[in-house]
Structure formats: C-alpha cells, structure tokens
Design a protein around this motif. Sequence first.
Motif, PDB file in Angstrom:
ATOM      1  N   LEU A  10     -22.445 -60.580  59.709  1.00  0.00           N
ATOM      2  CA  LEU A  10     -22.390 -59.328  60.465  1.00  0.00           C
ATOM      3  C   LEU A  10     -23.170 -58.234  59.747  1.00  0.00           C
ATOM      4  O   LEU A  10     -23.896 -57.464  60.383  1.00  0.00           O
ATOM      5  CB  LEU A  10     -20.931 -58.887  60.665  1.00  0.00           C
ATOM      6  CG  LEU A  10     -20.179 -59.616  61.757  1.00  0.00           C
ATOM      7  CD1 LEU A  10     -18.679 -59.355  61.644  1.00  0.00           C
ATOM      8  CD2 LEU A  10     -20.685 -59.210  63.128  1.00  0.00           C
ATOM      9  N   GLN A  11     -23.025 -58.154  58.441  1.00  0.00           N
ATOM     10  CA  GLN A  11     -23.767 -57.152  57.678  1.00  0.00           C
ATOM     11  C   GLN A  11     -25.273 -57.368  57.795  1.00  0.00           C
ATOM     12  O   GLN A  11     -26.033 -56.403  57.956  1.00  0.00           O
ATOM     13  CB  GLN A  11     -23.353 -57.194  56.204  1.00  0.00           C
ATOM     14  CG  GLN A  11     -21.961 -56.677  55.958  1.00  0.00           C
ATOM     15  CD  GLN A  11     -21.514 -56.895  54.517  1.00  0.00           C
ATOM     16  OE1 GLN A  11     -21.948 -57.829  53.847  1.00  0.00           O
ATOM     17  NE2 GLN A  11     -20.622 -56.039  54.055  1.00  0.00           N
ATOM     18  N   ALA A  12     -25.697 -58.613  57.723  1.00  0.00           N
ATOM     19  CA  ALA A  12     -27.129 -58.911  57.822  1.00  0.00           C
ATOM     20  C   ALA A  12     -27.669 -58.537  59.203  1.00  0.00           C
ATOM     21  O   ALA A  12     -28.724 -57.901  59.313  1.00  0.00           O
ATOM     22  CB  ALA A  12     -27.383 -60.389  57.531  1.00  0.00           C
ATOM     23  N   LEU A  13     -26.942 -58.913  60.248  1.00  0.00           N
ATOM     24  CA  LEU A  13     -27.387 -58.579  61.607  1.00  0.00           C
ATOM     25  C   LEU A  13     -27.394 -57.072  61.821  1.00  0.00           C
ATOM     26  O   LEU A  13     -28.291 -56.535  62.482  1.00  0.00           O
ATOM     27  CB  LEU A  13     -26.498 -59.267  62.640  1.00  0.00           C
ATOM     28  CG  LEU A  13     -26.688 -60.772  62.769  1.00  0.00           C
ATOM     29  CD1 LEU A  13     -25.593 -61.372  63.646  1.00  0.00           C
ATOM     30  CD2 LEU A  13     -28.062 -61.106  63.324  1.00  0.00           C
ATOM     31  N   ASN A  14     -26.422 -56.383  61.261  1.00  0.00           N
ATOM     32  CA  ASN A  14     -26.370 -54.929  61.386  1.00  0.00           C
ATOM     33  C   ASN A  14     -27.585 -54.296  60.716  1.00  0.00           C
ATOM     34  O   ASN A  14     -28.218 -53.388  61.281  1.00  0.00           O
ATOM     35  CB  ASN A  14     -25.076 -54.405  60.771  1.00  0.00           C
ATOM     36  CG  ASN A  14     -24.884 -52.931  61.016  1.00  0.00           C
ATOM     37  OD1 ASN A  14     -25.393 -52.375  61.982  1.00  0.00           O
ATOM     38  ND2 ASN A  14     -24.131 -52.292  60.155  1.00  0.00           N
ATOM     39  N   LEU A  15     -27.942 -54.775  59.536  1.00  0.00           N
ATOM     40  CA  LEU A  15     -29.119 -54.240  58.841  1.00  0.00           C
ATOM     41  C   LEU A  15     -30.393 -54.484  59.646  1.00  0.00           C
ATOM     42  O   LEU A  15     -31.234 -53.588  59.776  1.00  0.00           O
ATOM     43  CB  LEU A  15     -29.236 -54.884  57.454  1.00  0.00           C
ATOM     44  CG  LEU A  15     -30.452 -54.458  56.635  1.00  0.00           C
ATOM     45  CD1 LEU A  15     -30.410 -52.982  56.322  1.00  0.00           C
ATOM     46  CD2 LEU A  15     -30.539 -55.289  55.370  1.00  0.00           C
ATOM     47  N   ILE A  16     -30.531 -55.675  60.195  1.00  0.00           N
ATOM     48  CA  ILE A  16     -31.704 -55.989  61.007  1.00  0.00           C
ATOM     49  C   ILE A  16     -31.765 -55.085  62.232  1.00  0.00           C
ATOM     50  O   ILE A  16     -32.829 -54.554  62.576  1.00  0.00           O
ATOM     51  CB  ILE A  16     -31.694 -57.476  61.420  1.00  0.00           C
ATOM     52  CG1 ILE A  16     -31.855 -58.379  60.195  1.00  0.00           C
ATOM     53  CG2 ILE A  16     -32.788 -57.769  62.434  1.00  0.00           C
ATOM     54  CD1 ILE A  16     -31.532 -59.839  60.454  1.00  0.00           C
ATOM     55  N   ALA A  17     -30.622 -54.880  62.889  1.00  0.00           N
ATOM     56  CA  ALA A  17     -30.584 -54.035  64.086  1.00  0.00           C
ATOM     57  C   ALA A  17     -30.976 -52.594  63.757  1.00  0.00           C
ATOM     58  O   ALA A  17     -31.744 -51.967  64.489  1.00  0.00           O
ATOM     59  CB  ALA A  17     -29.201 -54.082  64.728  1.00  0.00           C
ATOM     60  N   VAL A  18     -30.453 -52.073  62.656  1.00  0.00           N
ATOM     61  CA  VAL A  18     -30.795 -50.698  62.256  1.00  0.00           C
ATOM     62  C   VAL A  18     -32.281 -50.597  61.938  1.00  0.00           C
ATOM     63  O   VAL A  18     -32.954 -49.633  62.346  1.00  0.00           O
ATOM     64  CB  VAL A  18     -29.934 -50.244  61.063  1.00  0.00           C
ATOM     65  CG1 VAL A  18     -30.457 -48.945  60.461  1.00  0.00           C
ATOM     66  CG2 VAL A  18     -28.486 -50.079  61.491  1.00  0.00           C
ATOM     67  N   ASP A  19     -32.810 -51.575  61.230  1.00  0.00           N
ATOM     68  CA  ASP A  19     -34.234 -51.577  60.887  1.00  0.00           C
ATOM     69  C   ASP A  19     -35.098 -51.610  62.144  1.00  0.00           C
ATOM     70  O   ASP A  19     -36.071 -50.858  62.267  1.00  0.00           O
ATOM     71  CB  ASP A  19     -34.538 -52.765  59.979  1.00  0.00           C
ATOM     72  CG  ASP A  19     -35.890 -52.647  59.305  1.00  0.00           C
ATOM     73  OD1 ASP A  19     -36.241 -51.531  58.869  1.00  0.00           O
ATOM     74  OD2 ASP A  19     -36.583 -53.671  59.214  1.00  0.00           O
ATOM     75  N   LEU A  20     -34.728 -52.473  63.078  1.00  0.00           N
ATOM     76  CA  LEU A  20     -35.486 -52.539  64.335  1.00  0.00           C
ATOM     77  C   LEU A  20     -35.370 -51.237  65.125  1.00  0.00           C
ATOM     78  O   LEU A  20     -36.338 -50.777  65.734  1.00  0.00           O
ATOM     79  CB  LEU A  20     -34.999 -53.713  65.182  1.00  0.00           C
ATOM     80  CG  LEU A  20     -35.466 -55.091  64.717  1.00  0.00           C
ATOM     81  CD1 LEU A  20     -34.674 -56.191  65.424  1.00  0.00           C
ATOM     82  CD2 LEU A  20     -36.953 -55.259  64.978  1.00  0.00           C
ATOM     83  N   GLN A  21     -34.190 -50.642  65.105  1.00  0.00           N
ATOM     84  CA  GLN A  21     -33.995 -49.376  65.813  1.00  0.00           C
ATOM     85  C   GLN A  21     -34.890 -48.281  65.228  1.00  0.00           C
ATOM     86  O   GLN A  21     -35.513 -47.513  65.964  1.00  0.00           O
ATOM     87  CB  GLN A  21     -32.529 -48.964  65.735  1.00  0.00           C
ATOM     88  CG  GLN A  21     -32.190 -47.745  66.553  1.00  0.00           C
ATOM     89  CD  GLN A  21     -30.719 -47.415  66.465  1.00  0.00           C
ATOM     90  OE1 GLN A  21     -30.053 -47.730  65.485  1.00  0.00           O
ATOM     91  NE2 GLN A  21     -30.208 -46.771  67.487  1.00  0.00           N
ATOM     92  N   LEU A  22     -34.959 -48.231  63.918  1.00  0.00           N
ATOM     93  CA  LEU A  22     -35.837 -47.250  63.276  1.00  0.00           C
ATOM     94  C   LEU A  22     -37.303 -47.511  63.610  1.00  0.00           C
ATOM     95  O   LEU A  22     -38.071 -46.581  63.865  1.00  0.00           O
ATOM     96  CB  LEU A  22     -35.631 -47.268  61.756  1.00  0.00           C
ATOM     97  CG  LEU A  22     -34.286 -46.749  61.274  1.00  0.00           C
ATOM     98  CD1 LEU A  22     -34.106 -47.025  59.782  1.00  0.00           C
ATOM     99  CD2 LEU A  22     -34.136 -45.262  61.573  1.00  0.00           C
ATOM    100  N   PHE A  23     -37.705 -48.785  63.622  1.00  0.00           N
ATOM    101  CA  PHE A  23     -39.070 -49.132  63.988  1.00  0.00           C
ATOM    102  C   PHE A  23     -39.357 -48.708  65.427  1.00  0.00           C
ATOM    103  O   PHE A  23     -40.421 -48.147  65.729  1.00  0.00           O
ATOM    104  CB  PHE A  23     -39.286 -50.638  63.820  1.00  0.00           C
ATOM    105  CG  PHE A  23     -40.659 -51.089  64.211  1.00  0.00           C
ATOM    106  CD1 PHE A  23     -41.720 -50.957  63.335  1.00  0.00           C
ATOM    107  CD2 PHE A  23     -40.893 -51.642  65.456  1.00  0.00           C
ATOM    108  CE1 PHE A  23     -43.000 -51.374  63.690  1.00  0.00           C
ATOM    109  CE2 PHE A  23     -42.167 -52.069  65.826  1.00  0.00           C
ATOM    110  CZ  PHE A  23     -43.223 -51.926  64.939  1.00  0.00           C
ATOM    111  N   LEU A  24     -38.388 -48.959  66.320  1.00  0.00           N
ATOM    112  CA  LEU A  24     -38.591 -48.602  67.735  1.00  0.00           C
ATOM    113  C   LEU A  24     -38.646 -47.093  67.947  1.00  0.00           C
ATOM    114  O   LEU A  24     -39.235 -46.627  68.915  1.00  0.00           O
ATOM    115  CB  LEU A  24     -37.505 -49.233  68.597  1.00  0.00           C
ATOM    116  CG  LEU A  24     -37.669 -50.740  68.808  1.00  0.00           C
ATOM    117  CD1 LEU A  24     -36.383 -51.339  69.352  1.00  0.00           C
ATOM    118  CD2 LEU A  24     -38.845 -51.017  69.739  1.00  0.00           C
TER     119      LEU A  24
END
Length: 82
Positions: A10-24
């Motif tokens: 869950l922590q890994a997926l959360n980090l990926i989601a936040v990173d993608l959100q910032l990129f978007l």
Amino acid sequence: MSKEVLLRKLQALNLIAVDLQLFLDTHPGNKEALEDYRQVTKQYQKLREDYEYEYGPLTNFGYMTSFDQYSWVNDPWPWEQR
C-alpha cells in the motif's frame, strides 16, 4: 499475505500515485501517465479493501461499510511492538 506485506505494498502504490499526480500537474495532457495513475489508484483501492477486510480500517474513518466489532483495539499499540 501478511499484514506487513500488505502495508508495504500500500505504501509503494501510494508513493507511485502521488508521484504520478505531481507529474500530471505539470503534464496534464500525458495520456499514458493518466492511464498509469488510474491503474495504480485502482490497485491501491483494491489492496486497501483487502487489507481493511482482513485487518480493520487504516484510518479512523476507514472505508469499511460494516463492523462486527472494533477489532483495531485488539492489536498491540505502536509502542507495544517489539
């Protein structure tokens, strides 16, 4: 899957989601990143549901729809872990 493994995923997926959100935020037209974000958040939601079904809510407002008991008080508190 153990509680610790689920939490790490869950922590890994959360980090990926936040990173993608910032990129978007800076690349709103990037369709590949948007699709990746949708897939990651879908995986996160499913894993969160699995975790909460097995171990109880992750937050005090959780996403569980029913409670048979308040099971989170049965687990050791963070300062009781060794």
